[in-house]
Design an enzyme around this catalytic site. Structure first.
Site, PDB file in Angstrom:
ATOM      1  N   HIS A  66       0.785  -1.206   0.275  1.00  0.00           N
ATOM      2  CA  HIS A  66      -0.138  -0.219  -0.248  1.00  0.00           C
ATOM      3  C   HIS A  66       1.172   1.341   0.399  1.00  0.00           C
ATOM      4  O   HIS A  66       0.228   2.773  -0.509  1.00  0.00           O
ATOM      5  CB  HIS A  66      -1.238   0.028   1.250  1.00  0.00           C
ATOM      6  CG  HIS A  66      -1.455  -0.956   1.581  1.00  0.00           C
ATOM      7  ND1 HIS A  66      -2.280  -2.167   2.427  1.00  0.00           N
ATOM      8  CD2 HIS A  66      -2.976  -1.598   0.716  1.00  0.00           C
ATOM      9  CE1 HIS A  66      -2.927  -2.650   2.411  1.00  0.00           C
ATOM     10  NE2 HIS A  66      -3.480  -2.149   1.077  1.00  0.00           N
ATOM     11  N   GLN A 102     -17.914  -6.716  -1.695  1.00  0.00           N
ATOM     12  CA  GLN A 102     -17.207  -7.855  -2.413  1.00  0.00           C
ATOM     13  C   GLN A 102     -17.053  -9.487  -1.580  1.00  0.00           C
ATOM     14  O   GLN A 102     -16.066  -9.953  -2.833  1.00  0.00           O
ATOM     15  CB  GLN A 102     -15.264  -7.148  -2.976  1.00  0.00           C
ATOM     16  CG  GLN A 102     -15.193  -6.807  -1.728  1.00  0.00           C
ATOM     17  CD  GLN A 102     -13.862  -5.631  -2.247  1.00  0.00           C
ATOM     18  OE1 GLN A 102     -14.552  -4.624  -2.179  1.00  0.00           O
ATOM     19  NE2 GLN A 102     -12.769  -6.301  -2.350  1.00  0.00           N
ATOM     20  N   GLY A 106      -3.060  -2.121  -8.020  1.00  0.00           N
ATOM     21  CA  GLY A 106      -1.704  -2.951  -7.469  1.00  0.00           C
ATOM     22  C   GLY A 106      -1.138  -4.025  -8.592  1.00  0.00           C
ATOM     23  O   GLY A 106      -3.116  -4.501  -8.261  1.00  0.00           O
ATOM     24  N   ASP A 133      -2.896  -7.447  -7.289  1.00  0.00           N
ATOM     25  CA  ASP A 133      -4.990  -7.698  -8.126  1.00  0.00           C
ATOM     26  C   ASP A 133      -5.121  -7.294  -9.501  1.00  0.00           C
ATOM     27  O   ASP A 133      -6.009  -6.753  -9.829  1.00  0.00           O
ATOM     28  CB  ASP A 133      -5.628  -6.861  -7.343  1.00  0.00           C
ATOM     29  CG  ASP A 133      -5.241  -7.189  -5.442  1.00  0.00           C
ATOM     30  OD1 ASP A 133      -5.438  -7.989  -5.162  1.00  0.00           O
ATOM     31  OD2 ASP A 133      -4.442  -6.808  -5.364  1.00  0.00           O
ATOM     32  N   SER A 142      -2.890  -7.829   2.885  1.00  0.00           N
ATOM     33  CA  SER A 142      -3.037  -8.103   4.515  1.00  0.00           C
ATOM     34  C   SER A 142      -3.143  -9.754   5.271  1.00  0.00           C
ATOM     35  O   SER A 142      -3.057  -8.850   5.988  1.00  0.00           O
ATOM     36  CB  SER A 142      -4.848  -7.009   4.482  1.00  0.00           C
ATOM     37  OG  SER A 142      -4.165  -5.012   3.896  1.00  0.00           O
TER      38      SER A 142
HETATM   39  P1  AMP Z   1      -6.289  -3.969   0.082  1.00  0.00           P
HETATM   40  O1  AMP Z   1      -6.350  -2.862   0.835  1.00  0.00           O
HETATM   41  O2  AMP Z   1      -5.615  -5.212  -0.283  1.00  0.00           O
HETATM   42  O3  AMP Z   1      -7.870  -3.878  -0.569  1.00  0.00           O
HETATM   43  O4  AMP Z   1      -5.306  -2.974  -1.551  1.00  0.00           O
HETATM   44  C1  AMP Z   1      -5.773  -1.877  -1.943  1.00  0.00           C
HETATM   45  C2  AMP Z   1      -4.788  -1.860  -2.992  1.00  0.00           C
HETATM   46  O5  AMP Z   1      -3.517  -2.147  -2.359  1.00  0.00           O
HETATM   47  C3  AMP Z   1      -5.369  -2.585  -3.786  1.00  0.00           C
HETATM   48  O6  AMP Z   1      -5.059  -1.630  -5.080  1.00  0.00           O
HETATM   49  C4  AMP Z   1      -3.631  -3.713  -3.975  1.00  0.00           C
HETATM   50  O7  AMP Z   1      -3.797  -3.897  -5.207  1.00  0.00           O
HETATM   51  C5  AMP Z   1      -2.544  -2.888  -3.831  1.00  0.00           C
HETATM   52  N1  AMP Z   1      -1.688  -4.176  -3.177  1.00  0.00           N
HETATM   53  C6  AMP Z   1      -2.382  -5.036  -2.165  1.00  0.00           C
HETATM   54  N2  AMP Z   1      -1.011  -5.396  -2.641  1.00  0.00           N
HETATM   55  C7  AMP Z   1       0.237  -5.514  -3.016  1.00  0.00           C
HETATM   56  C8  AMP Z   1       1.944  -5.180  -3.134  1.00  0.00           C
HETATM   57  N3  AMP Z   1       2.013  -6.409  -1.790  1.00  0.00           N
HETATM   58  N4  AMP Z   1       2.258  -4.492  -3.920  1.00  0.00           N
HETATM   59  C9  AMP Z   1       1.276  -3.317  -4.655  1.00  0.00           C
HETATM   60  N5  AMP Z   1       0.429  -3.270  -4.412  1.00  0.00           N
HETATM   61  C10 AMP Z   1      -0.298  -3.374  -3.358  1.00  0.00           C
END
Ligand code: AMP
Length: 253
Positions: free
Chosen positions: A37, A61, A147, A150, A186
């Site tokens: 993040h 989701q 990211g 995903d 996470s």
């Molecule tokens: P999330 O909180 O998991 O919904 O992720 C929020 C954003 O952070 C999304 O755009 C994810 O793709 C990105 N993200 C999560 N993990 C990673 C990672 N290891 N590397 C880069 N971006 C990430």
């Protein structure tokens, strides 16, 4: 100091007054922040006058109620991280603020959203696209950062932004990994210590196997319960369970 804004109307007033004419970069998240993040936030800070993150664990989701309940929510720690990363604002709405319609209205994509994770998590991408559409409309961002961890989500959001002529440019950011190769997530915090050492095998199998089938076999042999491994669009995508924790990853092929 990162300023916290909870209501869409309060944010929109701010966007139209103090933030009027400024370039706004947006990083939507579900919290439990980690270095992945933070890399998105850093990129946003480089490219925009103002950076806003959001934390919203979006119930629509989650196709699995238990997964939603156990999703980590360390808000105090997240706020400290946002502060040290220099995020200007945190948008922190609750369910009622985001879904005044009670989810009567939704955004649906009818092709890619049915494949890969969509084939195993019914309704998942409807929930993702709907909440991202709402967030992009509220925030009024010039750029939004997603990211590549995903990657399917990134492609679907980018397609939605183009299809609906949204103002924000959707910007992909590389996956941040542990030294072991494990993609930061996470959900990694939920892995029992006994299973954690196995988790880097997910990426290793994707990179080292000669085919998606071979990767799936290797993963099953190592103790993963494989949802899918599939080659598409020049990448190898996978989702697999270690215990009750679902991990996803993808690599270029
Ligand atoms: P999330 O909180 O998991 O919904 O992720 C929020 C954003 O952070 C999304 O755009 C994810 O793709 C990105 N993200 C999560 N993990 C990673 C990672 N290891 N590397 C880069 N971006 C990430």
């Amino acid at each position: 100091m990162t300023k916290v804004v909870r209501s869409p109307a309060a944010w929109q007033r701010l966007r139209a007054s103090a933030l009027r004419g400024k370039s706004v970069g947006f990083v939507p998240t579900m919290g439990a922040l980690h270095a992945g993040h933070l890399s998105l936030l850093r990129r946003s800070k480089r490219e925009n006058g103002v950076t806003v993150a959001s934390i919203f664990v979006n119930p629509t989701q989650f196709n699995d109620k238990k997964d939603l309940e156990k999703y980590p929510r360390p808000l105090a720690q997240d706020l400290a991280l946002l502060n040290s990363a220099g995020a200007d604002y945190l948008f922190l709405p609750d369910f009622r603020a985001m879904y005044p319609d009670g989810y009567r209205y939704k955004v649906t994509e009818n092709d890619l959203s049915r494949a890969l994770c969509g084939a195993h998590r019914p309704g998942h991408f409807d929930g993702v696209l709907t909440v991202v559409m709402k967030l992009l409309n509220i925030i009024g961002a010039d750029r939004a950062y997603f990211g590549e961890k995903d990657y399917q989500q990134y492609l679907l959001v980018k397609g939605m932004a183009e299809a609906f002529f949204l103002r924000a440019k959707i910007i992909p950011c590389p996956t941040v990994r542990e030294k072991s190769g494990l993609a930061l997530s996470s959900r990694n915090a939920l892995l029992p210590p006994k299973l954690k050492p196995l988790a880097p095998e997910l990426r290793r199998a994707l990179v080292e196997s000669s085919s998606a089938r071979a990767a799936a076999k290797t993963l099953a042999r190592k103790g993963f319960k494989v949802d899918y491994v599939e080659d598409r669009l020049g990448r190898r995508f996978a989702a697999a369970y270690l215990g009750t924790v679902r991990l996803i990853d993808n690599v270029k092929i």
